[in-house]
Design an enzyme around this catalytic site. Sequence first.
Site, PDB file in Angstrom:
ATOM      1  N   ASN A   9       0.709  -1.147  -0.011  1.00  9.07           N
ATOM      2  CA  ASN A   9       0.155  -0.056  -0.180  1.00  9.07           C
ATOM      3  C   ASN A   9       0.791   1.310  -0.105  1.00  9.07           C
ATOM      4  O   ASN A   9       1.375   1.558   0.927  1.00  9.07           O
ATOM      5  CB  ASN A   9      -0.908   0.117   1.354  1.00  9.07           C
ATOM      6  CG  ASN A   9      -1.675   1.161   1.500  1.00  9.07           C
ATOM      7  OD1 ASN A   9      -1.848   2.108   0.587  1.00  9.07           O
ATOM      8  ND2 ASN A   9      -2.393   1.450   2.681  1.00  9.07           N
ATOM      9  N   TRP A  10       0.981   1.911  -1.193  1.00 10.38           N
ATOM     10  CA  TRP A  10       2.060   3.166  -1.315  1.00 10.38           C
ATOM     11  C   TRP A  10       1.366   4.114  -0.547  1.00 10.38           C
ATOM     12  O   TRP A  10       1.993   5.343  -0.339  1.00 10.38           O
ATOM     13  CB  TRP A  10       2.023   3.175  -2.744  1.00 10.38           C
ATOM     14  CG  TRP A  10       2.834   2.476  -3.603  1.00 10.38           C
ATOM     15  CD1 TRP A  10       3.322   1.021  -3.434  1.00 10.38           C
ATOM     16  CD2 TRP A  10       3.193   2.362  -4.963  1.00 10.38           C
ATOM     17  NE1 TRP A  10       3.752   0.500  -4.220  1.00 10.38           N
ATOM     18  CE2 TRP A  10       3.764   1.415  -5.369  1.00 10.38           C
ATOM     19  CE3 TRP A  10       3.150   3.294  -5.899  1.00 10.38           C
ATOM     20  CZ2 TRP A  10       4.199   0.816  -6.422  1.00 10.38           C
ATOM     21  CZ3 TRP A  10       3.522   3.154  -7.351  1.00 10.38           C
ATOM     22  CH2 TRP A  10       4.157   1.823  -7.340  1.00 10.38           C
ATOM     23  N   LYS A  11       0.044   4.355  -0.161  1.00 13.08           N
ATOM     24  CA  LYS A  11      -0.551   5.488   0.329  1.00 13.08           C
ATOM     25  C   LYS A  11      -0.474   6.757  -0.326  1.00 13.08           C
ATOM     26  O   LYS A  11      -0.264   6.697  -1.845  1.00 13.08           O
ATOM     27  CB  LYS A  11      -0.024   5.490   1.900  1.00 13.08           C
ATOM     28  CG  LYS A  11      -0.287   4.357   2.645  1.00 13.08           C
ATOM     29  CD  LYS A  11       0.020   4.742   4.215  1.00 13.08           C
ATOM     30  CE  LYS A  11      -0.007   3.296   5.036  1.00 13.08           C
ATOM     31  NZ  LYS A  11       0.090   3.461   6.316  1.00 13.08           N
ATOM     32  N   HIS A  98      -9.191   1.065   5.447  1.00 13.04           N
ATOM     33  CA  HIS A  98      -7.831   1.361   6.002  1.00 13.04           C
ATOM     34  C   HIS A  98      -8.152   2.250   7.378  1.00 13.04           C
ATOM     35  O   HIS A  98      -9.012   3.208   7.182  1.00 13.04           O
ATOM     36  CB  HIS A  98      -7.039   1.751   5.159  1.00 13.04           C
ATOM     37  CG  HIS A  98      -5.581   1.757   5.719  1.00 13.04           C
ATOM     38  ND1 HIS A  98      -5.175   2.729   6.603  1.00 13.04           N
ATOM     39  CD2 HIS A  98      -4.610   1.055   5.388  1.00 13.04           C
ATOM     40  CE1 HIS A  98      -3.890   2.587   6.771  1.00 13.04           C
ATOM     41  NE2 HIS A  98      -3.591   1.394   6.261  1.00 13.04           N
ATOM     42  N   GLU A 100      -6.665   4.581   8.233  1.00 13.37           N
ATOM     43  CA  GLU A 100      -6.448   6.181   7.970  1.00 13.37           C
ATOM     44  C   GLU A 100      -7.822   6.659   7.013  1.00 13.37           C
ATOM     45  O   GLU A 100      -8.141   7.935   7.611  1.00 13.37           O
ATOM     46  CB  GLU A 100      -5.361   6.538   6.794  1.00 13.37           C
ATOM     47  CG  GLU A 100      -4.028   6.122   7.573  1.00 13.37           C
ATOM     48  CD  GLU A 100      -2.776   5.347   6.833  1.00 13.37           C
ATOM     49  OE1 GLU A 100      -2.904   5.562   5.670  1.00 13.37           O
ATOM     50  OE2 GLU A 100      -1.987   4.706   7.662  1.00 13.37           O
ATOM     51  N   GLU A 170      -5.058  -4.899  11.190  1.00 12.12           N
ATOM     52  CA  GLU A 170      -3.755  -3.965  11.207  1.00 12.12           C
ATOM     53  C   GLU A 170      -3.992  -2.910  12.730  1.00 12.12           C
ATOM     54  O   GLU A 170      -4.586  -2.110  12.610  1.00 12.12           O
ATOM     55  CB  GLU A 170      -3.937  -2.828  10.146  1.00 12.12           C
ATOM     56  CG  GLU A 170      -3.706  -3.455   8.671  1.00 12.12           C
ATOM     57  CD  GLU A 170      -3.268  -2.463   7.381  1.00 12.12           C
ATOM     58  OE1 GLU A 170      -2.281  -2.690   7.098  1.00 12.12           O
ATOM     59  OE2 GLU A 170      -3.910  -1.457   7.613  1.00 12.12           O
ATOM     60  N   GLY A 176       2.987   2.371  10.624  1.00  9.25           N
ATOM     61  CA  GLY A 176       3.888   3.494  10.322  1.00  9.25           C
ATOM     62  C   GLY A 176       4.765   3.684  11.722  1.00  9.25           C
ATOM     63  O   GLY A 176       5.448   5.006  11.701  1.00  9.25           O
ATOM     64  N   SER A 216       3.793  -2.110  10.379  1.00 11.91           N
ATOM     65  CA  SER A 216       5.224  -1.960  10.372  1.00 11.91           C
ATOM     66  C   SER A 216       5.760  -3.400  10.137  1.00 11.91           C
ATOM     67  O   SER A 216       6.977  -3.946  10.705  1.00 11.91           O
ATOM     68  CB  SER A 216       5.877  -1.658  11.997  1.00 11.91           C
ATOM     69  OG  SER A 216       5.427  -0.202  12.048  1.00 11.91           O
ATOM     70  N   GLY A 237       3.035  -1.049   4.207  1.00  8.33           N
ATOM     71  CA  GLY A 237       2.878   0.502   3.883  1.00  8.33           C
ATOM     72  C   GLY A 237       4.305   0.981   3.630  1.00  8.33           C
ATOM     73  O   GLY A 237       4.971   0.567   2.721  1.00  8.33           O
ATOM     74  N   GLY A 238       5.064   1.338   4.802  1.00  2.00           N
ATOM     75  CA  GLY A 238       6.309   1.977   4.438  1.00  2.00           C
ATOM     76  C   GLY A 238       7.283   1.152   3.644  1.00  2.00           C
ATOM     77  O   GLY A 238       8.076   1.736   2.670  1.00  2.00           O
TER      78      GLY A 238
HETATM   79  P1  PGA Z   1       3.099   0.236   7.596  1.00  3.12           P
HETATM   80  O1  PGA Z   1       1.507   0.653   7.143  1.00  3.12           O
HETATM   81  O2  PGA Z   1       3.758  -0.806   7.109  1.00  3.12           O
HETATM   82  O3  PGA Z   1       3.834   1.615   7.041  1.00  3.12           O
HETATM   83  O4  PGA Z   1       3.264   0.128   8.969  1.00  3.12           O
HETATM   84  C1  PGA Z   1       0.757  -0.526   7.170  1.00  3.12           C
HETATM   85  C2  PGA Z   1      -0.455  -0.173   6.462  1.00  3.12           C
HETATM   86  O5  PGA Z   1      -1.059   1.045   6.889  1.00  3.12           O
HETATM   87  O6  PGA Z   1      -1.121  -0.526   5.671  1.00  3.12           O
END
Ligand code: PGA
Length: 253
Positions: A9-11, A98, A100, A170, A176, A216, A237-238
């Site tokens: 997930n590149w966000k 998600h 967010e 998650e 993050g 993470s 994500g990251g």
């Molecule tokens: P992260 O994000 O790997 O940067 O913690 C995961 C996500 O939000 O899907």
Amino acid sequence: MRKNIAAGNWKMNLDLEAGKKLASEVVNMVNDEVSNDAEIILIPPFIHLTAVNQLIGSASNIQLGAQNCHQEKGGAYTGEISLEMLKSVGAEYVVIGHSERREYFGEDNALLAAKTKAVLDNGLKPIYCCGEKLDVREADKHFELNKEQIVEGLFDLSKDEILNVVIAYEPVWAIGTGVTASNEQAQEMHAFIRGLIADKYDQETADSISILYGGSVKPGNAKELFEQPDVDGGLVGGASLKSRDFTDIIKSF
Ligand code: PGA
């Protein structure tokens, strides 16, 4: 069908050139180095979907996903993206709910149930996210909260429908932050979620659904997380923004 999945997930990161560079690096590394049967999903921002789809080309183990969608077919919804549009640019998956989206855009379980249904009605596959914040875990209400998100978001679906859903657990406190849930914490919640599905539908259905862990995930912890019996992969994500790291995560199965 239950399978191992690594979803990146590149966000809201990377301009077009950087997104194309990342996608082509991942495609090449996967081609050269990955021999397992994991399904890989690249989930760029909407505006890069077409370009990334072209770079994926005929790589049959790599799929395209979107980060969100609107639940209506089309019309006067300025700034929104429909499922028809996502399908037309090659998306196979759509991330729904998600944390967010829940936190910053006020998306609640009722809306997410409607979005999930719309994704399935359009022949795409939702990656439905659940997960608790730190205060909820500290108050020991995390099972209750995840149950509510799963029941209200998914349990109006038929058995045939839920078989096409991927779930991502998650914990918000791990997203993050560099803090990963322990293997035991991940396994415990994944088993709990699978148990909810078995109770509502049946064991065979529960055993057929992929449940991903997110928060993470890194090359250094992916292997032990993915070895947990109820962890079928990761929503990353990251670390998905670095081709080397993401490929190493894919190779952890
Ligand atoms: P992260 O994000 O790997 O940067 O913690 C995961 C996500 O939000 O899907």
